[in-house]
Each structure stands twice: as structure tokens, then as C-alpha cells.
Design a protein around this motif. Structure first.
Motif, PDB file in Angstrom:
ATOM      1  N   GLU A  64       0.827  -1.202   0.000  1.00  0.00           N
ATOM      2  CA  GLU A  64       0.000   0.000   0.000  1.00  0.00           C
ATOM      3  C   GLU A  64       0.866   1.258   0.000  1.00  0.00           C
ATOM      4  OE1 GLU A  64      -2.534  -0.363   3.375  1.00  0.00           O
ATOM      5  OE2 GLU A  64      -3.744  -1.974   2.501  1.00  0.00           O
ATOM      6  N   THR A  68       0.633   4.033  -2.998  1.00  0.00           N
ATOM      7  CA  THR A  68       0.120   5.378  -2.728  1.00  0.00           C
ATOM      8  C   THR A  68       1.209   6.430  -2.617  1.00  0.00           C
ATOM      9  OG1 THR A  68       0.179   5.085  -0.315  1.00  0.00           O
ATOM     10  CG2 THR A  68      -1.826   4.378  -1.482  1.00  0.00           C
ATOM     11  N   GLU A  70       2.428   7.276   0.091  1.00  0.00           N
ATOM     12  CA  GLU A  70       2.210   7.946   1.364  1.00  0.00           C
ATOM     13  C   GLU A  70       3.125   7.368   2.447  1.00  0.00           C
ATOM     14  OE1 GLU A  70      -1.918   7.521   2.243  1.00  0.00           O
ATOM     15  OE2 GLU A  70      -2.564   8.848   0.618  1.00  0.00           O
TER      16      GLU A  70
END
Length: 251
Positions: A64, A68, A70
Motif C-alpha cells: 500500500e 500510494t 504515502e
């Protein structure tokens, strides 16, 4: 035992093992007690390895983070102590997961810094760039932990003064640390020990003088009542939101 965390200073928790033993004043009303007992487990008889599905969650969170872009933080072990000697048989496997999941920030908090040096992976060197090491020190009797962690090379070292049990002078140590977390005890209101906001203000001032990030997690009233303030779960200190992170990124 892997989840999106409600802990404000992290993103997820991944517990390679759960269960611990109480070793200092900060442990008296440890939050893992009620949580584990509700699941039918004894919390303070030492670590128990979790299911392999929990371990695999770390790879999902790593994917993830890649997808992303992030900043993703994983706190391990929130329900135990990563450096507990009762987990020695599993730690090499845990280090391998951490080594492979290198696009997230791993936050490792311990009350046993004297055990760290002998339990680091052989390729640790000056520290993995994506691993932050922290110690719990919410009272003066635990200040020795700061000296111990200062000896260990790491990309980021941090102090968790939670539960904050008395006024602390962290000035002699802050040159060796990048981040300080403060917060009151998370326990039932009739058991929760008092934390004064002036203690948090003092630490906030110390951090500002030293250029160290400060994350104020929460402030709950005790059973004595209103004189200790209203609940403050969002890190507000004198109308200022104190949710700072060190400027250390994994990407």
C-alpha cells in the motif's frame, strides 16, 4: 493482531507476538491487560507468537505504501515488547519481515533497551533507514533507558513519556533523540494516575529549545474530577495542536 491503528502517532500495528511482563511503574495499569483478557488470554505471562496471517499483514501495508507513495508507519509490538527475551526464538523471522518491508517506517518501542544490542540483526550497521527505535520513560526512575538507547545507532530514536507520571527534565538527553511522545495513562478512570498539563507544557518547551519534534497524544481527567481538565484526545495544548513528527522519511 494487525490493524489500522487508533494510536495517533502511527498508521498500523503489527504484533508478531502478544503478552509481556511488567517491569516498571509505567506498566502498572497496562492497556494490554483488559484487551487480552477479553480474548481469553493471560497478558502478563510473557510473549505468545501470533498467527502467520498477522505477520503477512506487514507485506500488505508495504504494498500500500508503494502504491500510494504515502508515509505509512507500523508500530510493533504494541501488545508486547519487541526486545522481550521470551520472544528470542521468533525475532530473527520478525527482522526478516522488517527488512523486506522497507517502504514503511517501523516504530519499535521497548522498556528493555539493555537487551537491544544483543538482539539486532547482523546487518544493522548504523541502523535500518526505515526503523525507528524508542524507549518508554514516563518517570525519573526510567531515565536509565534513555542512556541505554543513546548507545544504539538508529535512523531515529524516540522517547515515549506515556504514561507521563511526573515532571521530567529531558534536557540532558534530547541531543540523542529526534522525537518525544507525551500522554496520560490509558486506563479506567478510577485507576488512571494523574498527569498535569504543566508537565506536558514543560516537555513541549524543552523540545522546542532542543529542536526535537513533540507529539502530545492525549489528556483524560482522573476520577478526582474537573480540576485535572477536560478530555483532550487530539493533542491540543493551550489551543495549539501538538502532533509533530521527526523529519525523517523512508522514501
Amino acid at each position: 493482531m494487525a490493524e489500522n491503528s487508533k494510536i495517533g502517532w502511527t498508521t498500523h500495528t503489527v504484533n508478531f507476538w502478544t503478552g509481556c511482563n511488567k517491569v516498571s511503574a509505567e506498566c502498572a495499569n497496562c492497556y494490554i491487560g483488559p484487551l487480552m483478557r477479553r480474548r481469553g488470554a493471560e497478558p502478563f505471562n510473557g510473549p505468545i507468537r501470533t498467527a502467520q496471517s498477522t505477520w503477512k499483514k506487514a507485506f500488505q501495508f508495504n504494498r500500500e505504501a508503494i502504491a500510494t507513495g504515502e508515509t505509512v508507519r507500523i508500530f510493533t509490538c504494541s501488545m508486547s515488547d519487541f526486545f522481550h527475551d521470551g520472544a528470542d526464538a521468533w525475532r530473527d523471522e520478525a527482522w526478516q519481515v522488517i527488512r523486506e518491508c522497507d517502504q514503511v517506517i517501523w516504530q519499535i518501542l521497548t522498556k528493555r533497551p539493555d537487551l537491544i544490542a544483543d538482539r539486532l540483526p547482523s546487518d544493522w550497521g548504523d541502523g535500518y533507514r526505515h526503523v525507528w527505535l524508542g524507549v518508554t520513560a514516563g518517570c525519573r526512575d526510567s531515565s536509565w533507558r534513555l542512556d541505554e538507547l543513546a548507545k544504539i545507532p538508529a535512523a531515529c530514536r524516540f522517547i515515549s513519556a506515556e504514561p507521563l507520571l511526573e515532571r521530567l527534565d529531558l534536557r540532558p538527553h534530547l541531543a540523542d533523540f529526534d522525537w518525544v511522545i507525551t500522554g496520560c495513562e490509558q486506563a479506567a478512570r478510577d485507576k488512571r494516575r494523574r498527569m498535569e498539563l504543566d508537565w506536558v507544557r514543560d516537555i513541549d518547551s524543552q523540545c522546542r529549545e532542543a529542536g526535537v519534534a513533540h507529539f502530545f497524544k492525549q489528556y483524560y481527567p482522573t476520577k478526582e474530577g474537573k480540576e485535572f481538565g477536560l478530555p483532550c484526545e487530539d493533542g491540543m495544548l493551550d489551543a495549539r495542536h501538538v502532533h509533530e513528527f521527526p523529519n525523517i522519511l523512508v522514501h
